[in-house]
Design a protein around this motif. Structure first.
Motif, PDB file in Angstrom:
ATOM      1  N   VAL A  88       0.863  -1.172   0.000  1.00  0.00           N
ATOM      2  CA  VAL A  88       0.000   0.000   0.000  1.00  0.00           C
ATOM      3  C   VAL A  88       0.905   1.230   0.000  1.00  0.00           C
ATOM      4  O   VAL A  88       1.849   1.313   0.790  1.00  0.00           O
ATOM      5  N   SER A  89       0.623   2.177  -0.870  1.00  0.00           N
ATOM      6  CA  SER A  89       1.365   3.433  -0.911  1.00  0.00           C
ATOM      7  C   SER A  89       0.511   4.540  -0.299  1.00  0.00           C
ATOM      8  O   SER A  89      -0.603   4.795  -0.752  1.00  0.00           O
ATOM      9  N   LEU A  90       1.047   5.208   0.709  1.00  0.00           N
ATOM     10  CA  LEU A  90       0.341   6.318   1.356  1.00  0.00           C
ATOM     11  C   LEU A  90       0.739   7.668   0.766  1.00  0.00           C
ATOM     12  O   LEU A  90       0.237   8.708   1.194  1.00  0.00           O
ATOM     13  N   GLU A  91       1.630   7.661  -0.214  1.00  0.00           N
ATOM     14  CA  GLU A  91       2.178   8.912  -0.747  1.00  0.00           C
ATOM     15  C   GLU A  91       1.084   9.875  -1.215  1.00  0.00           C
ATOM     16  O   GLU A  91       1.105  11.059  -0.877  1.00  0.00           O
ATOM     17  N   ARG A  92       0.149   9.408  -2.010  1.00  0.00           N
ATOM     18  CA  ARG A  92      -0.922  10.285  -2.506  1.00  0.00           C
ATOM     19  C   ARG A  92      -1.698  10.897  -1.348  1.00  0.00           C
ATOM     20  O   ARG A  92      -2.013  12.079  -1.354  1.00  0.00           O
ATOM     21  N   GLY A  93      -1.991  10.086  -0.322  1.00  0.00           N
ATOM     22  CA  GLY A  93      -2.747  10.581   0.826  1.00  0.00           C
ATOM     23  C   GLY A  93      -2.051  11.712   1.550  1.00  0.00           C
ATOM     24  O   GLY A  93      -2.672  12.722   1.885  1.00  0.00           O
ATOM     25  N   TRP A  94      -0.731  11.585   1.788  1.00  0.00           N
ATOM     26  CA  TRP A  94      -0.073  12.661   2.527  1.00  0.00           C
ATOM     27  C   TRP A  94       0.254  13.852   1.650  1.00  0.00           C
ATOM     28  O   TRP A  94       0.242  14.990   2.118  1.00  0.00           O
ATOM     29  N   VAL A 123      -2.565   2.384  -4.724  1.00  0.00           N
ATOM     30  CA  VAL A 123      -2.722   3.821  -4.486  1.00  0.00           C
ATOM     31  C   VAL A 123      -4.053   4.032  -3.782  1.00  0.00           C
ATOM     32  O   VAL A 123      -5.086   3.540  -4.242  1.00  0.00           O
ATOM     33  N   ILE A 124      -4.046   4.748  -2.679  1.00  0.00           N
ATOM     34  CA  ILE A 124      -5.296   5.018  -1.977  1.00  0.00           C
ATOM     35  C   ILE A 124      -5.665   6.492  -2.133  1.00  0.00           C
ATOM     36  O   ILE A 124      -4.815   7.364  -2.036  1.00  0.00           O
ATOM     37  N   SER A 125      -6.925   6.721  -2.421  1.00  0.00           N
ATOM     38  CA  SER A 125      -7.435   8.072  -2.645  1.00  0.00           C
ATOM     39  C   SER A 125      -8.276   8.476  -1.445  1.00  0.00           C
ATOM     40  O   SER A 125      -9.495   8.333  -1.440  1.00  0.00           O
ATOM     41  N   LEU A 126      -7.616   9.004  -0.437  1.00  0.00           N
ATOM     42  CA  LEU A 126      -8.296   9.324   0.814  1.00  0.00           C
ATOM     43  C   LEU A 126      -9.308  10.448   0.658  1.00  0.00           C
ATOM     44  O   LEU A 126     -10.260  10.534   1.439  1.00  0.00           O
ATOM     45  N   GLU A 127      -9.120  11.302  -0.347  1.00  0.00           N
ATOM     46  CA  GLU A 127     -10.074  12.387  -0.561  1.00  0.00           C
ATOM     47  C   GLU A 127     -11.427  11.842  -1.009  1.00  0.00           C
ATOM     48  O   GLU A 127     -12.438  12.518  -0.881  1.00  0.00           O
ATOM     49  N   MET A 128     -11.451  10.602  -1.513  1.00  0.00           N
ATOM     50  CA  MET A 128     -12.718   9.964  -1.877  1.00  0.00           C
ATOM     51  C   MET A 128     -13.402   9.385  -0.642  1.00  0.00           C
ATOM     52  O   MET A 128     -14.563   9.639  -0.401  1.00  0.00           O
ATOM     53  N   SER A 129     -12.661   8.579   0.114  1.00  0.00           N
ATOM     54  CA  SER A 129     -13.190   7.998   1.352  1.00  0.00           C
ATOM     55  C   SER A 129     -12.067   7.278   2.097  1.00  0.00           C
ATOM     56  O   SER A 129     -11.497   6.328   1.561  1.00  0.00           O
ATOM     57  N   PRO A 130     -11.784   7.700   3.323  1.00  0.00           N
ATOM     58  CA  PRO A 130     -10.761   7.008   4.104  1.00  0.00           C
ATOM     59  C   PRO A 130     -11.311   5.822   4.887  1.00  0.00           C
ATOM     60  O   PRO A 130     -10.555   5.012   5.417  1.00  0.00           O
ATOM     61  N   TYR A 131     -12.622   5.675   4.958  1.00  0.00           N
ATOM     62  CA  TYR A 131     -13.237   4.733   5.900  1.00  0.00           C
ATOM     63  C   TYR A 131     -13.063   3.279   5.502  1.00  0.00           C
ATOM     64  O   TYR A 131     -12.787   2.430   6.342  1.00  0.00           O
ATOM     65  N   ILE A 184     -10.691   2.040   3.857  1.00  0.00           N
ATOM     66  CA  ILE A 184      -9.284   1.704   4.065  1.00  0.00           C
ATOM     67  C   ILE A 184      -9.049   1.357   5.527  1.00  0.00           C
ATOM     68  O   ILE A 184      -8.382   0.374   5.844  1.00  0.00           O
ATOM     69  N   ASP A 185      -9.617   2.149   6.415  1.00  0.00           N
ATOM     70  CA  ASP A 185      -9.492   1.864   7.849  1.00  0.00           C
ATOM     71  C   ASP A 185     -10.102   0.507   8.174  1.00  0.00           C
ATOM     72  O   ASP A 185      -9.531  -0.266   8.943  1.00  0.00           O
ATOM     73  N   ASP A 186     -11.239   0.209   7.554  1.00  0.00           N
ATOM     74  CA  ASP A 186     -11.899  -1.081   7.784  1.00  0.00           C
ATOM     75  C   ASP A 186     -11.043  -2.262   7.327  1.00  0.00           C
ATOM     76  O   ASP A 186     -11.097  -3.336   7.919  1.00  0.00           O
ATOM     77  N   GLU A 187     -10.263  -2.078   6.254  1.00  0.00           N
ATOM     78  CA  GLU A 187      -9.509  -3.188   5.677  1.00  0.00           C
ATOM     79  C   GLU A 187      -8.010  -3.138   5.975  1.00  0.00           C
ATOM     80  O   GLU A 187      -7.264  -4.025   5.558  1.00  0.00           O
ATOM     81  N   LEU A 188      -7.560  -2.145   6.703  1.00  0.00           N
ATOM     82  CA  LEU A 188      -6.133  -1.937   6.919  1.00  0.00           C
ATOM     83  C   LEU A 188      -5.429  -3.170   7.475  1.00  0.00           C
ATOM     84  O   LEU A 188      -4.334  -3.514   7.039  1.00  0.00           O
ATOM     85  N   ASP A 189      -6.055  -3.836   8.421  1.00  0.00           N
ATOM     86  CA  ASP A 189      -5.419  -4.997   9.056  1.00  0.00           C
ATOM     87  C   ASP A 189      -5.559  -6.285   8.244  1.00  0.00           C
ATOM     88  O   ASP A 189      -4.896  -7.272   8.545  1.00  0.00           O
ATOM     89  N   VAL A 190      -6.417  -6.273   7.221  1.00  0.00           N
ATOM     90  CA  VAL A 190      -6.610  -7.483   6.419  1.00  0.00           C
ATOM     91  C   VAL A 190      -6.076  -7.365   4.998  1.00  0.00           C
ATOM     92  O   VAL A 190      -6.214  -8.301   4.215  1.00  0.00           O
TER      93      VAL A 190
END
Length: 195
Positions: free
Chosen positions: A12-18, A69-77, A79-85
């Protein structure tokens, strides 16, 4: 070339998010469309560019090949739900370090919570549409629209139970969707138009 591309697990790349977060902090109070444009510019100007020896075309969306690539501006939720899986889920597995998980939960999630496109959608949803979602009549269709953003055109055929066709029409109006009921009881052809 193919062997090197598949040599490592996907991450997972967090670069776009930050990078988007950095820009959004600098553009607070400006119109959303301007903020989005400046965030894209900031991303393009600051994105880490990696050119490997075997590349025929230089550059990638992420520093690591095939990263998510994760697009947090769309929805971070979600990702939080699936982060550990992410590493063990049945589809599209990705590795993510404990350090990146912590950064996501301590920095990115608090920042993006309340100001994503999903938050705007939830604040502006019509009650009839919300009820249709609760009945799961259009959940799959709306999830696809929200996940892909409003700028993408999607064509698909969905098998739905049409318990409330009027709520379905209301849901379609929210996303500028044309539809034809092929079999009034079972199927629906959907075309989603971008903004």
């Amino acid at each position: 070339m193919k062997d090197s591309l598949f040599a490592e697990n996907r991450v997972v790349s967090l670069e776009r998010g930050w990078l988007y977060m950095e820009s959004y902090k600098e553009t607070e109070g400006e119109p959303v469309v301007i903020r989005r444009a400046k965030a894209l510019r900031h991303l393009l100007e600051n994105h880490e560019i990696v050119i490997d020896d075997y590349d025929l075309l230089a550059g990638n969306r992420t520093a690591k090949p095939r990263a998510g690539v994760i697009s947090l501006e769309m929805s971070p939720y979600w990702i939080d739900d699936e982060l550990d899986v992410f590493p063990t889920r049945p589809q599209d597995t990705f590795d993510i370090s404990d350090e990146d998980k912590a950064y996501f939960r301590e920095v990115l999630l608090p920042f993006w919570s309340g100001q994503s496109l999903n938050d705007w959608y939830q604040a502006h949803i019509d009650e009839e549409v919300a009820e249709a979602e609760r009945q799961a009549a259009v959940t799959e269709m709306l999830a696809a629209c929200k996940q892909r953003g409003t700028h993408t055109a999607i064509e698909s055929t969905l098998a739905l139970s049409l318990d409330d066709p009027e709520a379905l029409v209301a849901a379609c109006d929210v996303f500028l969707i044309d539809f034809k009921i092929a079999d009034r009881e079972r199927s629906l052809e959907v075309v989603v138009h971008g903004e």
